[in-house]
Design a protein around this motif. Structure first.
Motif, mmCIF file in Angstrom:
data_model
loop_
_atom_site.group_PDB
_atom_site.id
_atom_site.type_symbol
_atom_site.label_atom_id
_atom_site.label_comp_id
_atom_site.label_asym_id
_atom_site.label_seq_id
_atom_site.Cartn_x
_atom_site.Cartn_y
_atom_site.Cartn_z
ATOM 1 N N LYS A 126 0.827 -1.217 0.000
ATOM 2 C CA LYS A 126 0.000 0.000 0.000
ATOM 3 C C LYS A 126 0.859 1.264 0.000
ATOM 4 O O LYS A 126 0.413 2.307 -0.450
ATOM 5 C CB LYS A 126 -0.939 -0.011 1.213
ATOM 6 C CG LYS A 126 -2.131 -0.932 0.996
ATOM 7 C CD LYS A 126 -3.020 -0.962 2.212
ATOM 8 C CE LYS A 126 -4.135 -1.979 2.014
ATOM 9 N NZ LYS A 126 -4.813 -2.279 3.274
ATOM 10 N N SER A 129 3.244 1.951 -5.422
ATOM 11 C CA SER A 129 2.253 2.133 -6.490
ATOM 12 C C SER A 129 1.357 0.894 -6.629
ATOM 13 O O SER A 129 1.855 -0.242 -6.642
ATOM 14 C CB SER A 129 2.976 2.383 -7.809
ATOM 15 O OG SER A 129 2.066 2.247 -8.859
ATOM 16 N N SER A 130 0.062 1.155 -6.762
ATOM 17 C CA SER A 130 -0.862 0.022 -6.918
ATOM 18 C C SER A 130 -0.767 -0.578 -8.322
ATOM 19 O O SER A 130 -1.441 -1.564 -8.626
ATOM 20 C CB SER A 130 -2.300 0.451 -6.603
ATOM 21 O OG SER A 130 -2.668 1.469 -7.489
ATOM 22 N N SER A 131 0.070 0.039 -9.168
ATOM 23 C CA SER A 131 0.232 -0.538 -10.515
ATOM 24 C C SER A 131 1.214 -1.730 -10.501
ATOM 25 O O SER A 131 1.336 -2.436 -11.506
ATOM 26 C CB SER A 131 0.715 0.537 -11.492
ATOM 27 O OG SER A 131 2.027 0.918 -11.123
ATOM 28 N N LYS A 146 -7.165 -9.837 -1.720
ATOM 29 C CA LYS A 146 -8.398 -9.158 -1.293
ATOM 30 C C LYS A 146 -8.090 -7.835 -0.593
ATOM 31 O O LYS A 146 -8.927 -6.955 -0.533
ATOM 32 C CB LYS A 146 -9.206 -10.056 -0.350
ATOM 33 C CG LYS A 146 -9.821 -11.246 -1.090
ATOM 34 C CD LYS A 146 -10.467 -12.227 -0.112
ATOM 35 C CE LYS A 146 -10.659 -13.595 -0.766
ATOM 36 N NZ LYS A 146 -10.480 -14.695 0.181
ATOM 37 N N VAL A 148 -5.463 -5.586 -1.198
ATOM 38 C CA VAL A 148 -4.749 -4.496 -1.897
ATOM 39 C C VAL A 148 -5.408 -4.213 -3.256
ATOM 40 O O VAL A 148 -6.187 -5.029 -3.756
ATOM 41 C CB VAL A 148 -3.246 -4.855 -2.118
ATOM 42 C CG1 VAL A 148 -2.509 -4.988 -0.795
ATOM 43 C CG2 VAL A 148 -3.096 -6.127 -2.947
ATOM 44 N N LYS A 149 -5.059 -3.039 -3.826
ATOM 45 C CA LYS A 149 -5.659 -2.673 -5.122
ATOM 46 C C LYS A 149 -4.893 -3.289 -6.291
ATOM 47 O O LYS A 149 -5.395 -3.337 -7.406
ATOM 48 C CB LYS A 149 -5.625 -1.149 -5.273
ATOM 49 C CG LYS A 149 -6.588 -0.432 -4.327
ATOM 50 C CD LYS A 149 -6.757 1.008 -4.759
ATOM 51 C CE LYS A 149 -7.567 1.775 -3.731
ATOM 52 N NZ LYS A 149 -6.920 3.031 -3.350
ATOM 53 N N ASN A 150 -3.680 -3.720 -6.028
ATOM 54 C CA ASN A 150 -2.817 -4.250 -7.105
ATOM 55 C C ASN A 150 -3.458 -5.441 -7.804
ATOM 56 O O ASN A 150 -4.285 -6.136 -7.219
ATOM 57 C CB ASN A 150 -1.487 -4.745 -6.524
ATOM 58 C CG ASN A 150 -0.796 -3.710 -5.684
ATOM 59 O OD1 ASN A 150 -1.368 -3.173 -4.749
ATOM 60 N ND2 ASN A 150 0.432 -3.416 -6.006
ATOM 61 N N LYS A 151 -2.994 -5.677 -9.010
ATOM 62 C CA LYS A 151 -3.323 -6.944 -9.679
ATOM 63 C C LYS A 151 -2.478 -8.022 -8.985
ATOM 64 O O LYS A 151 -1.247 -7.911 -8.915
ATOM 65 C CB LYS A 151 -2.960 -6.822 -11.170
ATOM 66 C CG LYS A 151 -2.876 -8.140 -11.907
ATOM 67 C CD LYS A 151 -4.206 -8.561 -12.435
ATOM 68 C CE LYS A 151 -4.208 -9.989 -12.931
ATOM 69 N NZ LYS A 151 -5.380 -10.747 -12.584
#
Ligand code: SAH
Length: 282
Positions: A126, A129-131, A146, A148-151
């Motif tokens: 977190k 970068s969420s990329s 579940k 984190v925003k990442n792939k």
């Protein structure tokens, strides 16, 4: 009176000590799982106790079920630490319900840890970068994906969730050089764990991150664990640089590595043995 109180508290203390999670010697534990049944027998209350507690029939049954499921957990856990990844895959293929059994016991153990390593890894992600594309090797219930925003490519031996890729993590379907962060959170279980790290090396992009959280006793040479420096050196020889090490937690260590932009070394790597993490019967 005082003495009685003292006696009671000593007893409680002794009982609590027994509850402490430890990863002691194999010898101490090798018999633990096999002894599950006899333990249940041993700890069955006497007839008079049964009739006394008959107002609460479920609590005895609940206790018995918990003991049995604890025994199953310890057996499966020991199996996973003492076989190779492909053997473990076949084991769960034969009976996928063993996976649920394992994870019920695993969550039970984890609930006693003051801090869960997966949460620290989540926080680490977190803060970045969420990329960043993540591969979670040995994801369990895919909590990381579940949280984190990442792939996140979640990988485990059994897929309880459609998002989880079921395979032996020494041989994943992920593309080479496609991942920014490879995570092993308490999952370097198989006897061929170096193959898992080789696979992570294959799928990581140059300069990608390798994060390893492992049970502390596995890296404690004083109790038969591996020398953390020899382990880190082996990972570096595989093609990484050590970025940082965190030994501050009582239960686990966290090791952060970065993949070298280029690695041309074909040197044979001397991996230290990682002893199984066996849990005490409680
Ligand atoms: N990372 C999760 C779960 C840790 S339990 C967490 O921190 O909560 C270890 C997990 O690694 C188990 O789910 C087990 O099935 C998985 N595992 C062990 N060996 C594996 C292998 N060879 N391939 C894929 N997953 C494996």
């Amino acid at each position: 009176m005082n003495q009685e109180v003292g006696g009671r508290s000593r007893k409680r203390k002794r009982r609590n000590n027994h509850r402490k999670i430890e990863t002691p010697s194999i010898k101490q534990n090798a018999t633990a799982a096999a002894a599950a049944n006899s333990t249940v027998k041993k700890e069955l209350p006497s007839t008079s106790t049964v009739s006394k507690s008959s107002t609460k029939p479920s609590s005895f049954l609940e206790k018995m079920k918990a003991k049995l499921s604890g025994g199953h957990f310890r057996m499966i856990n020991e199996k996973l630490y003492t076989c190779s990844g492909d053997e473990a895959l076949n084991y769960f293929k034969e009976d996928p319900s063993l996976f649920n059994m394992y994870h019920t016991g695993y969550q039970e153990q984890m609930s006693r840890w003051p801090e869960q390593p997966v949460n620290i890894i989540m926080k680490w992600l977190k803060d970045r970068s969420s990329s960043l594309v993540v591969a979670d090797f040995g994801c369990g219930d895919a909590r990381l994906a579940k949280g984190v925003k990442n792939k996140v490519f979640s990988i485990d031996l059994v897929s309880k969730d459609p998002s989880v890729i079921a395979c032996d993590m020494s041989n994943t379907p992920l593309d080479s050089s496609s991942i920014d962060v490879a995570v092993f959170c308490l999952s370097l279980m198989g006897t061929n764990f170096p193959n898992y790290l080789e696979e992570a090396n294959r799928v990581l992009k140059p300069s990608g991150w390798l994060l390893i959280a492992e049970v502390k006793s596995r890296f404690d040479p004083n109790t038969g664990g591996a020398d953390p420096d020899s382990f880190c050196q082996a990972v570096c020889e595989l093609g990484f640089t050590s970025a940082s090490k965190d030994f501050s937690n009582k239960m686990f260590v966290l090791l952060y590595f970065k993949k070298k932009p280029k690695n041309n070394s074909n040197k044979e790597i001397k991996w230290p043995e990682l002893k199984p993490c066996l849990y005490k019967r409680r």
